[in-house]
Design an enzyme around this catalytic site. Structure first.
Site, short mmCIF file in Angstrom:
data_model
loop_
_atom_site.label_atom_id
_atom_site.label_comp_id
_atom_site.label_asym_id
_atom_site.label_seq_id
_atom_site.Cartn_x
_atom_site.Cartn_y
_atom_site.Cartn_z
N LYS A 108 10.39 98.79 -6.24
CA LYS A 108 10.24 97.36 -5.95
C LYS A 108 9.01 97.10 -5.07
O LYS A 108 8.36 96.07 -5.19
CB LYS A 108 11.53 96.82 -5.32
CG LYS A 108 12.72 96.84 -6.30
CD LYS A 108 12.44 95.97 -7.52
CE LYS A 108 13.44 96.11 -8.62
NZ LYS A 108 13.18 95.26 -9.79
N SER A 143 19.94 89.62 -20.97
CA SER A 143 21.32 89.49 -21.47
C SER A 143 22.34 89.19 -20.39
O SER A 143 23.44 88.71 -20.68
CB SER A 143 21.73 90.80 -22.17
OG SER A 143 21.53 91.91 -21.31
N TYR A 179 14.93 103.09 -5.74
CA TYR A 179 14.84 101.67 -6.10
C TYR A 179 13.82 100.94 -5.23
O TYR A 179 12.97 100.18 -5.73
CB TYR A 179 16.23 101.05 -5.93
CG TYR A 179 16.34 99.58 -6.26
CD1 TYR A 179 16.39 99.15 -7.59
CD2 TYR A 179 16.42 98.63 -5.25
CE1 TYR A 179 16.51 97.80 -7.89
CE2 TYR A 179 16.55 97.28 -5.54
CZ TYR A 179 16.59 96.86 -6.86
OH TYR A 179 16.71 95.52 -7.15
P1 NAP Z 1 22.06 93.26 -13.94
O1 NAP Z 1 23.05 92.14 -13.82
O2 NAP Z 1 22.52 94.66 -13.78
O3 NAP Z 1 21.30 93.10 -15.35
C1 NAP Z 1 20.31 94.02 -15.69
C2 NAP Z 1 19.61 93.58 -16.96
O4 NAP Z 1 18.56 94.51 -17.22
C3 NAP Z 1 20.54 93.60 -18.16
O5 NAP Z 1 20.18 92.55 -19.02
C4 NAP Z 1 20.23 94.95 -18.80
O6 NAP Z 1 20.43 95.00 -20.22
C5 NAP Z 1 18.75 95.05 -18.52
N1 NAP Z 1 18.27 96.43 -18.57
C6 NAP Z 1 18.59 97.47 -17.77
N2 NAP Z 1 17.93 98.57 -18.14
C7 NAP Z 1 17.17 98.22 -19.22
C8 NAP Z 1 16.28 98.91 -20.06
N3 NAP Z 1 16.01 100.21 -19.88
N4 NAP Z 1 15.68 98.23 -21.07
C9 NAP Z 1 15.94 96.93 -21.28
N5 NAP Z 1 16.79 96.21 -20.52
C10 NAP Z 1 17.39 96.86 -19.50
O7 NAP Z 1 20.88 93.11 -12.88
P2 NAP Z 1 20.35 91.82 -12.09
O8 NAP Z 1 21.03 91.81 -10.77
O9 NAP Z 1 20.35 90.62 -12.94
O10 NAP Z 1 18.85 92.30 -11.81
C11 NAP Z 1 17.75 91.84 -12.56
C12 NAP Z 1 16.48 92.19 -11.80
O11 NAP Z 1 16.53 91.59 -10.51
C13 NAP Z 1 16.32 93.69 -11.57
O12 NAP Z 1 14.96 94.05 -11.68
C14 NAP Z 1 16.77 93.87 -10.13
O13 NAP Z 1 16.16 94.97 -9.54
C15 NAP Z 1 16.30 92.56 -9.52
N6 NAP Z 1 17.03 92.19 -8.31
C16 NAP Z 1 18.38 92.11 -8.29
C17 NAP Z 1 19.01 91.76 -7.10
C18 NAP Z 1 20.52 91.67 -6.98
O14 NAP Z 1 21.01 91.64 -5.84
N7 NAP Z 1 21.27 91.56 -8.04
C19 NAP Z 1 18.25 91.48 -5.95
C20 NAP Z 1 16.87 91.56 -6.02
C21 NAP Z 1 16.26 91.91 -7.21
P3 NAP Z 1 21.83 95.48 -20.86
O15 NAP Z 1 22.79 94.37 -20.54
O16 NAP Z 1 21.61 95.63 -22.30
O17 NAP Z 1 22.17 96.75 -20.14
#
Ligand code: NAP
Length: 246
Positions: free
Chosen positions: A158, A13, A154
């Site tokens: 990971k 989303s 976290y």
């Molecule tokens: P984000 O913008 O916070 O989005 C998180 C997404 O995960 C949202 O769609 C949220 O849904 C969903 N979510 C969270 N908890 C959930 C649950 N229990 N069940 C189903 N959906 C859930 O995060 P992002 O930065 O895009 O991160 C996405 C992935 O990339 C994560 O695994 C994160 O660890 C990884 N990552 C992120 C970064 C970074 O710097 N941003 C770097 C490396 C890796 P809702 O909208 O409904 O809450």
């Protein structure tokens, strides 16, 4: 490759998941946009994909809850049949210095980031294994490679995805399906927004390419892993981090 392929993106989303969902939908895939609470945002992603060659459905499920993931599987099968590509992207943070971290902070992050990966992979394992060139793609982080101050919970989740990916690669290989992992650096999403600005500036100084990643920078690599050109690649971790060392 993506026509007649069904891809499930957990946490589709917002942020990285949204970019992945739109990238695959734009290439003609059927896309399942999973979310936990952002119903309107998931609906907007579905609408964007429906305006392209792809088709999409939103699927509400807290990935940490096995019964909710099972119900999502039934809904997905009703609409699209078995999936071909599972992208375990949903993830959360609950940052605190270790001495202040409670057992609850620890469990919450483990339950979503690793428990959710178990639940989704378990419920869709047979789909991915029996698909012609099924794909399992796990979204890890450079933090799983480097560790990061205030992120013991976290970082542990990971890093855990590396062992999980390698093992699933072995268990999927006999049917020609693959499992790979991406390890993005710091990506400009809601997850980074909550990091204090002075910490963001410090991080930025450690990135040779001099900027945070955009969600699209990750989505293109995931599209490669989901597609046919990655067919002989399995059990790998691809860093997408602007040149950070680890
Ligand atoms: P984000 O913008 O916070 O989005 C998180 C997404 O995960 C949202 O769609 C949220 O849904 C969903 N979510 C969270 N908890 C959930 C649950 N229990 N069940 C189903 N959906 C859930 O995060 P992002 O930065 O895009 O991160 C996405 C992935 O990339 C994560 O695994 C994160 O660890 C990884 N990552 C992120 C970064 C970074 O710097 N941003 C770097 C490396 C890796 P809702 O909208 O409904 O809450």
């Amino acid at each position: 490759m993506f026509e007649d392929r069904t891809c499930l993106v957990t946490g589709g989303s917002r942020g990285i998941g949204r970019a992945i969902a739109e990238e695959l939908g734009g290439k003609g895939a059927n896309v399942v946009v999973n979310y936990r609470s952002s119903e309107a945002k998931a609906a907007a992603v579905v609408e964007a994909i429906d305006g392209t060659d792809g088709a999409a459905m939103a699927a509400q499920a807290d990935v940490a809850e096995y019964d909710q993931v099972e119900a999502m599987r039934d809904a997905v099968h009703d609409r699209f049949g078995a999936i071909d590509v599972l992208i375990n992207n949903a993830g959360i943070t609950a940052d605190k210095r270790f001495e202040e971290m409670t057992r609850e902070d620890w469990d919450r992050v483990i339950d979503v980031n690793l428990g959710g990966t178990f639940n989704c992979t378990h419920c869709f394992f047979e789909d991915v294994r029996s698909s012609e060139e099924g794909r399992l793609i796990n979204v890890s982080s450079v933090v799983g490679q480097q560790g990061n101050y205030g992120q013991a919970n976290y970082a542990t989740t990971k890093s855990g995805l590396f062992g999980f990916t390698r093992t699933l690669a072995l268990e999927l290989a006999s049917e020609g399906s693959t499992a790979n992992c991406v390890a993005p650096g710091f990506v400009d999403t809601g997850m980074l927004e909550i990091v204090p600005e002075r910490v963001q500036e410090k991080i930025l100084r450690r990135i040779p390419l001099g900027r945070f990643a955009r969600p699209e920078d990750v989505a293109g690599i995931v599209r490669f892993l989901a597609g046919e050109d990655s067919r002989y690649m399995t059990g790998q971790v691809l860093g997408i981090n602007g040149g950070m060392e680890w």
